[in-house]
Design an enzyme around this catalytic site. Structure first.
Site, PDB file in Angstrom:
ATOM      1  N   TYR A 336       0.832  -1.202   0.000  1.00  0.00           N
ATOM      2  CA  TYR A 336       0.000   0.000   0.000  1.00  0.00           C
ATOM      3  C   TYR A 336       0.869   1.256   0.000  1.00  0.00           C
ATOM      4  O   TYR A 336       1.886   1.331   0.667  1.00  0.00           O
ATOM      5  CB  TYR A 336      -0.944   0.041   1.223  1.00  0.00           C
ATOM      6  N   GLU A 371      -5.284   5.761   5.582  1.00  0.00           N
ATOM      7  CA  GLU A 371      -5.127   4.594   4.697  1.00  0.00           C
ATOM      8  C   GLU A 371      -4.164   3.550   5.273  1.00  0.00           C
ATOM      9  O   GLU A 371      -4.216   2.383   4.892  1.00  0.00           O
ATOM     10  CB  GLU A 371      -4.581   5.035   3.336  1.00  0.00           C
ATOM     11  N   LYS A 432      -0.980  -1.305 -14.055  1.00  0.00           N
ATOM     12  CA  LYS A 432      -1.592  -1.070 -12.744  1.00  0.00           C
ATOM     13  C   LYS A 432      -3.096  -1.283 -12.771  1.00  0.00           C
ATOM     14  O   LYS A 432      -3.804  -0.842 -13.661  1.00  0.00           O
ATOM     15  CB  LYS A 432      -1.310   0.365 -12.284  1.00  0.00           C
TER      16      LYS A 432
HETATM   17  P1  IOT Z   1      -3.474  -1.023  -4.839  1.00  0.00           P
HETATM   18  O1  IOT Z   1      -2.185  -0.417  -5.159  1.00  0.00           O
HETATM   19  O2  IOT Z   1      -4.196  -1.766  -5.892  1.00  0.00           O
HETATM   20  O3  IOT Z   1      -3.399  -1.959  -3.547  1.00  0.00           O
HETATM   21  C1  IOT Z   1      -2.698  -1.580  -2.414  1.00  0.00           C
HETATM   22  C2  IOT Z   1      -2.092  -2.817  -1.780  1.00  0.00           C
HETATM   23  O4  IOT Z   1      -3.154  -3.663  -1.289  1.00  0.00           O
HETATM   24  C3  IOT Z   1      -1.308  -3.702  -2.712  1.00  0.00           C
HETATM   25  O5  IOT Z   1       0.022  -3.270  -2.876  1.00  0.00           O
HETATM   26  C4  IOT Z   1      -1.396  -5.054  -2.031  1.00  0.00           C
HETATM   27  O6  IOT Z   1      -0.488  -5.162  -0.958  1.00  0.00           O
HETATM   28  C5  IOT Z   1      -2.812  -5.039  -1.467  1.00  0.00           C
HETATM   29  N1  IOT Z   1      -3.764  -5.655  -2.398  1.00  0.00           N
HETATM   30  C6  IOT Z   1      -4.354  -5.083  -3.473  1.00  0.00           C
HETATM   31  N2  IOT Z   1      -5.200  -5.947  -4.091  1.00  0.00           N
HETATM   32  C7  IOT Z   1      -5.155  -7.091  -3.386  1.00  0.00           C
HETATM   33  C8  IOT Z   1      -5.804  -8.358  -3.494  1.00  0.00           C
HETATM   34  N3  IOT Z   1      -6.677  -8.619  -4.458  1.00  0.00           N
HETATM   35  N4  IOT Z   1      -5.523  -9.314  -2.578  1.00  0.00           N
HETATM   36  C9  IOT Z   1      -4.627  -9.069  -1.598  1.00  0.00           C
HETATM   37  N5  IOT Z   1      -4.009  -7.893  -1.446  1.00  0.00           N
HETATM   38  C10 IOT Z   1      -4.245  -6.912  -2.310  1.00  0.00           C
HETATM   39  C11 IOT Z   1      -5.142   2.341  -4.019  1.00  0.00           C
HETATM   40  C12 IOT Z   1      -4.817   1.231  -4.909  1.00  0.00           C
HETATM   41  O7  IOT Z   1      -4.848   1.306  -6.110  1.00  0.00           O
HETATM   42  O8  IOT Z   1      -4.436   0.108  -4.252  1.00  0.00           O
HETATM   43  N6  IOT Z   1      -4.072   2.633  -3.148  1.00  0.00           N
HETATM   44  C13 IOT Z   1      -3.036   3.576  -3.583  1.00  0.00           C
HETATM   45  C14 IOT Z   1      -3.156   4.968  -3.041  1.00  0.00           C
HETATM   46  C15 IOT Z   1      -4.499   5.554  -2.958  1.00  0.00           C
HETATM   47  C16 IOT Z   1      -4.503   7.032  -3.153  1.00  0.00           C
HETATM   48  N7  IOT Z   1      -4.463   7.679  -1.911  1.00  0.00           N
HETATM   49  C17 IOT Z   1      -4.181   8.986  -1.743  1.00  0.00           C
HETATM   50  N8  IOT Z   1      -3.973   9.753  -2.803  1.00  0.00           N
HETATM   51  N9  IOT Z   1      -4.064   9.442  -0.553  1.00  0.00           N
HETATM   52  C18 IOT Z   1      -1.663   3.100  -3.122  1.00  0.00           C
HETATM   53  O9  IOT Z   1      -0.723   3.863  -3.232  1.00  0.00           O
HETATM   54  O10 IOT Z   1      -1.550   1.973  -2.658  1.00  0.00           O
HETATM   55 MG    MG Z   2      -0.327  -0.276  -5.578  1.00  0.00          MG
END
Ligand code: IOT
Ligand code: MG
Length: 494
Positions: A336, A371, A432
């Site tokens: 994250y 977050e 992504k």
């Molecule tokens: P994303 O980057 O898709 O997911 C964040 C983390 O959640 C991943 O790196 C992984 O560790 C876990 N994860 C995601 N999908 C799964 C899954 N299906 N099963 C298990 N673990 C999973 C949104 C995003 O696209 O998440 N997060 C952004 C930031 C958000 C914007 N916030 C802001 N501007 N303040 C990020 O940077 O992670």
């Molecule tokens: Mg990510």
């Protein structure tokens, strides 16, 4: 480092010895763990309340003479800190002892040395210090209660809900800062101390040097988060961010446990499997029915204490996943936050000026979105930590010039290249996909609202209204998520 930090959260009040009479009982925290009573009086100040413990150790409150410290969370630059104190042996003492030693030597300047995931409360004589890490990744809330004719006291808690329902409104300690309160002053104003701020200037490095620096810093950040060497759990989507964390964890521990969540609507199982097969992790796939995923919205609002529907869509699948991890409390690493300093959410933005600007905007607005809050997994008793928001990793990633973040038409270029040779080519080149997309969360929530009769152009608004209503019930009024209606996700909370 123990599997879980000694203290995971707290709700306490601190003030002159007579303040206990007016300190109302704190509401229950969402974070689960052991329970320790905080109860201490001495040198004219008393502490009372509770701490949620991860690894039960001697008293949650440490210190001696006129100093007391309550530290939730953990530190990641212990070796450097011990070095600054001139005693490498200090690397083995508990974080709270290390911090007290730093405080002795540096006073408030000690807080500028820390790279960690923590919230702390410290008293030194009549001075009370409430501090959170650079990212406020362990949120801290504070209320100064003034007594006409008496001495003031402070209520502080790692969750806002614990301080709601009293007359004195609480404030959040901003990311990268401490608030200092003089408890001898009958009408104290908390004085801020800045300990970190996101860089707004950018560094130019030859691309290969940027790639090497990212690899080195991320590797150090993952290693610092591995605890006692027991293979950690990584929440793995199969995207570059979490795959890189998994690869580095495997390199240090020999293996890791990985978990991927999917729903009846959508999953990323295949992408995750590619990484699992390459690295040989002990893998688990969890499929959640999208209707029960939506029911976890109440748990997500309860844990994150936010109302932003977009951010809730990122956090909901993770909370759902953590709640479905049975067994002993786990140390969980996530990917994250990588998308914030690297502009990953703006994967289609080609203009470097725009990319750098949205990134600066994201770095200016993350505080308060919670977050990274430990409560997200803490509602299920697990501890999370986020290597991309390690202070040093973040400083590096934010400050790299945008031309290495987007290069040759590729987003997050510098991270992808940093992992070359360690992950499958297909993973390095994978486009992504946000968690809200890959898990079908956005579409499941939209569909539920549509089915409940919300017109298409009001769906986002209806999500915001539902989140706000849940926030009111769970955070402001103190209800438990199990006591909210079972129709979460349909807007029926207004
Ligand atoms: P994303 O980057 O898709 O997911 C964040 C983390 O959640 C991943 O790196 C992984 O560790 C876990 N994860 C995601 N999908 C799964 C899954 N299906 N099963 C298990 N673990 C999973 C949104 C995003 O696209 O998440 N997060 C952004 C930031 C958000 C914007 N916030 C802001 N501007 N303040 C990020 O940077 O992670
Ligand atoms: Mg990510």
């Amino acid at each position: 480092m123990t599997p879980l930090p000694a203290v995971l959260g707290f709700a306490v009040s601190v003030g002159a010895d007579d303040h206990r009479l007016s300190a109302e009982p704190a509401r229950r925290l969402a974070v689960r763990g052991g329970s320790a009573t905080v109860d201490h009086a001495g040198h004219g100040l008393s502490w009372t309340g509770t701490a949620v413990t991860g690894t039960p150790r001697d008293p949650a409150l440490s210190g001696q003479d006129g100093r007391r410290l309550l530290l939730a969370g953990e530190l990641y630059n212990r070796e450097e800190l011990a070095l600054a104190l001139g005693d490498p042996a200090l690397v083995t003492v508990p974080d709270s002892h290390l911090l007290l030693r730093l405080w002795e030597r540096y006073g408030g300047a000690a807080l500028r040395l820390l790279n960690g995931r923590y919230a702390l409360l410290l008293t030194d004589g009549d001075r009370l210090v409430a501090a959170t890490d650079h990212a406020a990744s362990l949120p801290l809330h504070l209320a100064v209660v003034r007594h006409p004719g008496g001495r003031p006291f402070v209520r502080a808690a790692t969750e806002a809900k614990a301080l709601a329902g009293t007359d004195t409104p609480a404030r959040r300690v901003p990311a990268g800062s401490a608030l200092i309160v003089d408890l001898a002053d009958p009408d104290p104003r908390p004085v801020p101390l800045a300990t970190w701020t996101p860089p707004v200037s950018r560094r130019i490095l030859p691309p290969h040097a940027a790639v090497a620096a990212v690899r080195e810093q991320l590797d150090r950040a993952v290693r610092a988060r591995l605890g006692d060497g027991t293979p950690p759990t990584v929440v793995l989507s199969g995207g570059i961010d979490s795959s890189a964390v998994t690869a580095l964890a495997v390199a240090h521990c020999g293996t890791a446990r990985t978990i991927t969540l999917g729903t009846d609507l959508r999953d990323e199982f295949e992408a995750a499997r590619l990484v699992v097969d390459h690295l040989g992790t002990e893998h688990e796939e969890i499929t959640v029915d999208s209707a029960s995923l939506l029911r976890d919205l109440a748990w997500t609002v309860w844990a994150a204490e936010i109302t932003d529907p977009d951010v809730l869509e990122y956090l909901l699948p993770l909370v759902s996943l953590y709640r479905r991890l049975p067994g002993a409390p786990r140390r969980i690493l996530t990917g994250y936050g990588a998308d914030i300093p690297l502009g990953g959410m703006h994967r289609d933005t080609a203009a470097l000026e725009t990319l750098d600007q949205v990134l600066a905007a994201d770095m200016a607005t993350f505080d308060g979105l919670n977050e990274l809050a430990p409560a997200l997994s803490g509602v299920a008793g697990h501890w999370t930590t986020h290597p991309y928001w390690d202070r040093e990793v973040l400083d590096l990633l934010v400050s790299l010039e945008p031309g290495v973040k987007r290069r040759d038409g590729t987003d997050k270029w510098v991270l992808r290249r940093a992992m070359a040779g360690t992950l499958p080519e297909r993973t390095l080149g994978r486009r992504k996909l946000g968690i809200h997309e890959g898990s079908g969360t956005t579409s499941a929530w939209s569909r539920a609202l549509r089915d409940a009769g919300v017109p298409e152009d009001r769906i986002h608004q209806a999500k915001a209204a539902e989140a706000a209503a849940l926030y009111r019930r769970l955070v402001v009024e103190g209800a438990h998520p199990d006591d909210t209606d079972q129709d979460t996700g349909t807007g029926e909370h207004r």
